[in-house]
Design an enzyme around this catalytic site. Structure first.
Site, PDB file in Angstrom:
ATOM      1  CB  SER A 102     -11.221 -18.141 -19.278  1.00  0.00           C
ATOM      2  OG  SER A 102     -10.388 -18.518 -18.274  1.00  0.00           O
ATOM      3  N   GLY A 110      -4.714 -12.877  -3.385  1.00  0.00           N
ATOM      4  CA  GLY A 110      -3.913 -11.737  -3.520  1.00  0.00           C
ATOM      5  C   GLY A 110      -2.436 -11.907  -4.234  1.00  0.00           C
ATOM      6  CG  HIS A 159      -2.299  -1.013   1.025  1.00  0.00           C
ATOM      7  ND1 HIS A 159      -3.396  -0.513   0.202  1.00  0.00           N
ATOM      8  CD2 HIS A 159      -2.450  -2.067   1.365  1.00  0.00           C
ATOM      9  CE1 HIS A 159      -4.160  -1.471   0.436  1.00  0.00           C
ATOM     10  NE2 HIS A 159      -3.690  -2.592   0.987  1.00  0.00           N
ATOM     11  CG  ASP A 204       0.008  -6.340  -8.386  1.00  0.00           C
ATOM     12  OD1 ASP A 204       0.909  -6.055  -7.480  1.00  0.00           O
ATOM     13  OD2 ASP A 204      -1.376  -6.172  -8.103  1.00  0.00           O
ATOM     14  CB  SER A 210      -5.088 -13.934 -10.687  1.00  0.00           C
ATOM     15  OG  SER A 210      -6.356 -13.291 -10.090  1.00  0.00           O
ATOM     16  CB  SER A 211      -6.510  -8.876 -12.280  1.00  0.00           C
ATOM     17  OG  SER A 211      -5.695  -8.195 -10.933  1.00  0.00           O
TER      18      SER A 211
END
Length: 379
Positions: free
Chosen positions: A68, A121, A35, A172, A124-125
């Protein structure tokens, strides 16, 4: 790599024929620096062996067909993408096309397979976004050296922020595209510059254990956005561009803002200390820093959960050198630094603690720093 093989097989089953290529991108775990990416801070993530793979073939009829192994397939049009009316998981792919795709993009067939745990967490996105971004870059002649990958990472961040509507900070995507095997990546979120820091816990008889608490990891329920706004409000009240520019929050009268800001300021300091420890080859020194990070995330930033606290406390009590929640929080995973010989003992203790509290049974992975996004070799 099974995700690449599975994506190629799914493509053949759903679309027939062969794709133009198969690309994969890894999930990530952040050693420390949570964060702080949207506060121009410093992070120390590493890429995982777990990857999302996409098999892609270009089309010329303005249709994007998505299939998918884990979600229902869908067909959308380039007009839908321009209008930004794409729902569900397809928005992550469409957002990348919107941010990266060339003018006159004519559509594509894309088959997706992944072994990055969804909801844990581990991002994956971003793995999906970065695999699609690298595929588009190679198919349409964009730069894919490190400078080009930094540009792609920024585009993926825009896709997630502005198309999907999730205000993540970009760490990420940077690690998924720019990670290096055997290294953590010290990322300066203000400048986008990176330094690869050698990190080989196994050489010191240690192991990194990821604990998926099986508690859903939700960033779209407004909590993440609230924390980000608090960090921005604190900087504004302190008269600085970002909390990266201060080492004191004493002037903040709002106690909640002060706690949120204190986490960011102290976490950036912990990242610096962690990078220095790794530079010196002192991997064990990460332990107390992980512990302090979790306390800060739990008490000052208030993004932990009963499942995460149970896993962290049980791991520490069973002998972990240090442990903390990772990711956005409100569920997801924890990370423990352990003596390699103690992994089974610590895993058992975490399971027992979850059972005693009536919590879901967690899953475990030993992880090591892996490479960033790449084109998959043919089987």
């Amino acid at each position: 790599m099974s995700a690449c093989t599975d994506a190629r097989a799914l493509f053949a089953h759903e679309f027939g024929g062969s794709p133009d290529g198969v690309w994969c991108a890894p999930g990530r775990v952040n050693l420390i620096g949570e964060h702080v990416d949207y506060a121009d801070g410093l992070c120390l993530p590493m890429a995982l062996e777990h990857c999302t793979a996409v098999a892609v073939r270009r089309r010329a009829d303005g249709i994007l067909r998505l299939r998918s192994a884990g979600f229902p397939g869908t067909d959308i049009t380039v007009t839908d993408i321009v209008s930004r009316v794409v729902p569900g998981w397809a928005a992550y792919v469409a957002g990348v096309v919107w941010a990266v795709g060339p003018a006159g993009f004519g559509g594509a067939d894309i088959a997706v397979s992944s072994d990055v745990p969804v909801g844990a967490g581990l991002s994956s996105s971003a793995a999906l976004e970065c695999a699609v971004a690298l595929a588009l870059a190679e198919l349409f002649g964009r730069a894919t050296d490190d400078t080009g990958r930094a540009v792609l990472a920024s585009a993926c961040m825009r896709a997630e922020n502005d198309f999907v509507g999730v205000p993540t900070g970009g760490m990420d995507q940077q690690i998924s595209l720019r990670g290096r095997a055997g290294h953590a990546m010290l990322l300066d979120c203000r400048t986008g510059t990176v330094r690869h820091v050698p990190f080989d816990p196994a050489a010191d008889g240690l192991a990194l254990l990821v604990v998926d608490t099986a508690a859903p990891h939700r960033l779209v329920d407004g909590q993440y956005a609230q924390r980000r706004r608090a960090v921005e409000d604190a900087a504004r009240q302190l008269g600085v561009d970002s909390l990266r520019d201060t080492d004191s929050v004493a002037a903040l009268r709002d106690t909640i803002l002060a706690r949120r800001a204190r986490h960011v300021v102290t976490e950036i300091g912990r990242v610096r200390a962690a990078a220095s420890a790794l530079d010196a080859g002192d991997v064990r020194a990460l332990g107390p820093l992980l512990d302090a990070s979790h306390r800060s995330l739990r008490d000052d930033f208030e993004v932990s959960s009963v499942e995460l606290d149970s896993a962290v406390d049980a791991a520490r009590d069973a002998g972990a050198l240090g442990a903390r929640m990772v990711g956005g929080g409100f569920g997801g995973s924890a990370l423990a630094l352990c003596d390699a010989a103690a992994v089974e003992k610590i895993s058992h203790a975490v399971r027992v603690a979850a059972g005693r509290r009536g919590l879901p049974q967690p899953r475990f992975w030993k992880v090591a720093p892996a490479a960033g996004a790449r084109r998959c070799a043919r089987p």
